[in-house]
Write a protein that holds these residues in place. Structure first.
Motif, mmCIF file in Angstrom:
data_model
loop_
_atom_site.group_PDB
_atom_site.id
_atom_site.type_symbol
_atom_site.label_atom_id
_atom_site.label_comp_id
_atom_site.label_asym_id
_atom_site.label_seq_id
_atom_site.Cartn_x
_atom_site.Cartn_y
_atom_site.Cartn_z
ATOM 1 N N GLU A 1 33.947 -2.522 -11.311
ATOM 2 C CA GLU A 1 33.711 -1.249 -10.629
ATOM 3 C C GLU A 1 32.248 -0.838 -10.733
ATOM 4 O O GLU A 1 31.660 -0.315 -9.773
ATOM 5 C CB GLU A 1 34.629 -0.173 -11.211
ATOM 6 C CG GLU A 1 36.088 -0.363 -10.833
ATOM 7 C CD GLU A 1 37.008 0.615 -11.523
ATOM 8 O OE1 GLU A 1 38.083 0.906 -10.970
ATOM 9 O OE2 GLU A 1 36.655 1.102 -12.626
ATOM 10 N N LEU B 1 30.311 -3.000 -8.261
ATOM 11 C CA LEU B 1 30.560 -2.555 -6.886
ATOM 12 C C LEU B 1 29.713 -1.327 -6.562
ATOM 13 O O LEU B 1 29.152 -1.208 -5.470
ATOM 14 C CB LEU B 1 32.046 -2.253 -6.692
ATOM 15 C CG LEU B 1 32.979 -3.463 -6.679
ATOM 16 C CD1 LEU B 1 34.439 -3.017 -6.763
ATOM 17 C CD2 LEU B 1 32.770 -4.299 -5.411
ATOM 18 N N ALA C 1 28.257 -1.047 -0.344
ATOM 19 C CA ALA C 1 28.958 -1.688 0.763
ATOM 20 C C ALA C 1 27.974 -2.401 1.687
ATOM 21 O O ALA C 1 26.809 -2.006 1.773
ATOM 22 C CB ALA C 1 29.755 -0.646 1.532
ATOM 23 N N TYR D 1 31.118 -4.755 0.411
ATOM 24 C CA TYR D 1 31.400 -5.269 -0.913
ATOM 25 C C TYR D 1 31.818 -6.741 -0.837
ATOM 26 O O TYR D 1 32.580 -7.128 0.039
ATOM 27 C CB TYR D 1 32.521 -4.458 -1.575
ATOM 28 C CG TYR D 1 32.219 -2.971 -1.630
ATOM 29 C CD1 TYR D 1 31.342 -2.455 -2.580
ATOM 30 C CD2 TYR D 1 32.804 -2.093 -0.718
ATOM 31 C CE1 TYR D 1 31.060 -1.100 -2.636
ATOM 32 C CE2 TYR D 1 32.522 -0.728 -0.762
ATOM 33 C CZ TYR D 1 31.646 -0.241 -1.716
ATOM 34 O OH TYR D 1 31.359 1.096 -1.763
ATOM 35 N N LEU E 1 35.992 0.331 -0.398
ATOM 36 C CA LEU E 1 35.849 0.236 -1.844
ATOM 37 C C LEU E 1 37.199 0.052 -2.536
ATOM 38 O O LEU E 1 37.307 -0.727 -3.495
ATOM 39 C CB LEU E 1 35.155 1.486 -2.391
ATOM 40 C CG LEU E 1 34.978 1.558 -3.918
ATOM 41 C CD1 LEU E 1 34.192 0.369 -4.437
ATOM 42 C CD2 LEU E 1 34.307 2.867 -4.305
ATOM 43 N N ALA F 1 38.221 -3.550 -2.185
ATOM 44 C CA ALA F 1 37.420 -4.405 -3.055
ATOM 45 C C ALA F 1 37.863 -4.276 -4.510
ATOM 46 O O ALA F 1 37.969 -5.271 -5.234
ATOM 47 C CB ALA F 1 35.942 -4.041 -2.923
ATOM 48 N N THR F 2 38.153 -3.056 -4.927
ATOM 49 C CA THR F 2 38.601 -2.828 -6.302
ATOM 50 C C THR F 2 39.943 -3.494 -6.563
ATOM 51 O O THR F 2 40.154 -4.122 -7.614
ATOM 52 C CB THR F 2 38.698 -1.321 -6.576
ATOM 53 O OG1 THR F 2 37.436 -0.703 -6.306
ATOM 54 C CG2 THR F 2 39.087 -1.051 -8.028
ATOM 55 N N VAL G 1 30.902 -10.134 -8.503
ATOM 56 C CA VAL G 1 30.575 -9.137 -7.491
ATOM 57 C C VAL G 1 29.159 -9.445 -7.035
ATOM 58 O O VAL G 1 28.236 -9.541 -7.856
ATOM 59 C CB VAL G 1 30.678 -7.707 -8.051
ATOM 60 C CG1 VAL G 1 30.298 -6.695 -6.977
ATOM 61 C CG2 VAL G 1 32.089 -7.442 -8.577
ATOM 62 N N GLU H 1 25.842 -9.231 -3.973
ATOM 63 C CA GLU H 1 25.247 -8.481 -2.882
ATOM 64 C C GLU H 1 25.652 -9.115 -1.557
ATOM 65 O O GLU H 1 25.849 -10.332 -1.471
ATOM 66 C CB GLU H 1 23.729 -8.447 -3.002
ATOM 67 C CG GLU H 1 23.029 -9.765 -2.748
ATOM 68 C CD GLU H 1 21.518 -9.624 -2.637
ATOM 69 O OE1 GLU H 1 21.056 -8.661 -2.010
ATOM 70 O OE2 GLU H 1 20.814 -10.493 -3.181
#
Length: 425
Positions: free
Chosen positions: A130, A133, A138, A140, A159, A162-163, A177, A179
């Motif tokens: 988290e 992220l 974003a 993500y 988000l 993604a989580t 995680v 870029e």
């Protein structure tokens, strides 16, 4: 030579098809194979992921060369067991195969070698994921660290999604995680003998399930080769490939060699062309699927010689592989509900309608034979492949052939290679 090809997918079917084009020079056996492979060469009911079983078979049957197709046997150490007994094998050992088996390992190697790639954070807990992220923002990008059959990568602007993806894969190990990198993606295969490399021709695959790159990520729904639009940014395909060799492939191979984990086999470079230059999205340790199905049909240099040179440390003595100018397109026919829990066991029919169509071949990905009936056994069932002097004709051939094949509930994309048709390259 007597050659054993390990694997059961369309990639392995394409490798075997390329070897068979050389004539009756070699005796080829596949393990475990599929219905399409079994129609071309003898198949053996052998667990390709069992190092001892594979080695025992190779010794008992006087196999002179082993070609490993999928990633799982590599990570399981099959190549190591074979080399210990003096059997030449195309495929990296377990430690070098971690380049694909662990994305965290691959990132460390890239950092050590100075290879251009995106920023990434390794997360072992949800709190760490988290935080990463939030740092990257974003869109993500979340990736399972280990092998995930092409389903461990999520790119999303959501988000919560993604989580949840991170939460799901953290049950199996760490996640990365990263870029978000924007640009055209390119797949480039390079043969390596541990110290030198030899490039194949670039391809582009389509990872999303649906037309227009919509829907979930898959193992790949189609591909095409060559990439004529590379000329715009690099002047030529060769210039692009040479840049990748110098800035990515050779530094990676040399770093692995320096760490006493020589990479012997196929270095798959998943690349993205960003405004700041070429960046690595991921490495794989074997031929990509479905890109292999469009790269090998264009290969004019005998495949067996290239693979054996890589396996025996003599790649530097071999001329650069040559390719035809033809366009190649492949479209994947997938089962209902792929990439979730695909519906299997359904009958595949109409394959006879593709026989004799100029430039068309069908690579089996997940099939078996029940008497005279062929059934789907997995998510991606078939690859229909077509070659032609132009992309327009190749697309006409591949979709024309696909129209004659029937599988209840099947799905396929209709836009593979559409963007290169009609352009003035």
């Amino acid at each position: 030579m007597k050659i054993l090809v390990l694997g059961s997918g369309a990639r392995e079917h394409a490798i075997i098809t390329a070897l068979l084009r050389e004539g009756d020079v070699h005796e080829i056996v596949a393990a475990p194979g599929n219905a399409g492979i079994a129609a071309d060469v003898p198949v053996v009911a052998l667990d390709a992921n069992d190092p001892q079983a594979v080695t025992n078979y190779a010794l008992a049957e006087d196999v002179q060369f082993v070609v490993i197709g999928p990633e799982a046997p590599l990570v399981a150490g099959v190549a190591d067991a074979l080399r210990t007994r003096g059997i030449p094998v195309f495929g990296p050992g377990r430690e070098a195969a971690a380049l694909e088996g662990s994305k965290a390992f691959a990132k460390r190697i890239m950092d050590a070698a100075g290879v251009p790639t995106g920023r990434a954070t390794n997360a072992g807990t949800l709190a760490e994921a988290e935080a990463a992220l939030a740092e990257f923002g974003a869109p993500y990008v979340v990736k399972a660290d280990g092998l995930a059959a092409g389903k461990g990568v999520l790119v999303t602007a959501d988000l919560a999604e993604a989580t949840e993806h991170a939460r799901q894969w953290l049950q199996h190990g760490d996640v990365l995680v990263e870029e978000f990198l924007d640009g055209e993606e390119v797949s480039l295969f390079l043969l390596s003998d541990g110290h030198s490399v030899a490039p194949l021709s670039p391809a582009q695959d389509y990872k999303r399930l649906l037309d227009g790159d919509a829907g979930p990520n898959t193992g790949g729904m189609g591909a095409y080769s060559p990439l004529p639009w590379l000329d715009e940014g690099f002047g030529s395909e060769k210039a692009f490939v040479d840049e990748v060799i110098e800035t990515i492939a050779l530094p990676t191979v040399r770093q692995l060699a320096a760490e006493s984990t020589p990479f012997i086999g196929l270095l798959y470079c998943g690349l993205i062309l960003t405004p700041k230059g070429i960046r690595v999205i991921e490495f794989n340790a074997r031929f990509g699927d479905p890109e292999t199905q469009v790269v090998l049909p264009r290969l004019e240099t005998p495949l067996s010689g290239l693979l054996f040179a890589a396996a025996t440390g003599t790649l530097g003595e071999v001329a650069r592989p040559e390719f035809s100018n033809d366009a190649a397109v492949t479209v994947v026919l997938a089962s209902e509900n792929y990439p979730g829990s695909p519906v299997t066991g359904r009958v595949v029919s109409g394959l006879e309608s593709t026989v004799g169509i100029e430039g068309v071949s069908v690579m089996h990905a997940a099939t078996d034979r029940d008497g005279d009936v062929i059934r789907a056994t997995g998510g991606r069932v078939l690859n229909v492949v077509a070659t032609a002097p132009t992309f327009e004709l190749a697309r006409d051939r591949v979709y024309g052939a696909l129209a004659g094949i029937r599988l209840e509930g099947s799905q396929h994309r209709t836009d593979i290679a559409a963007k290169v048709v009609g352009e003035a390259w």
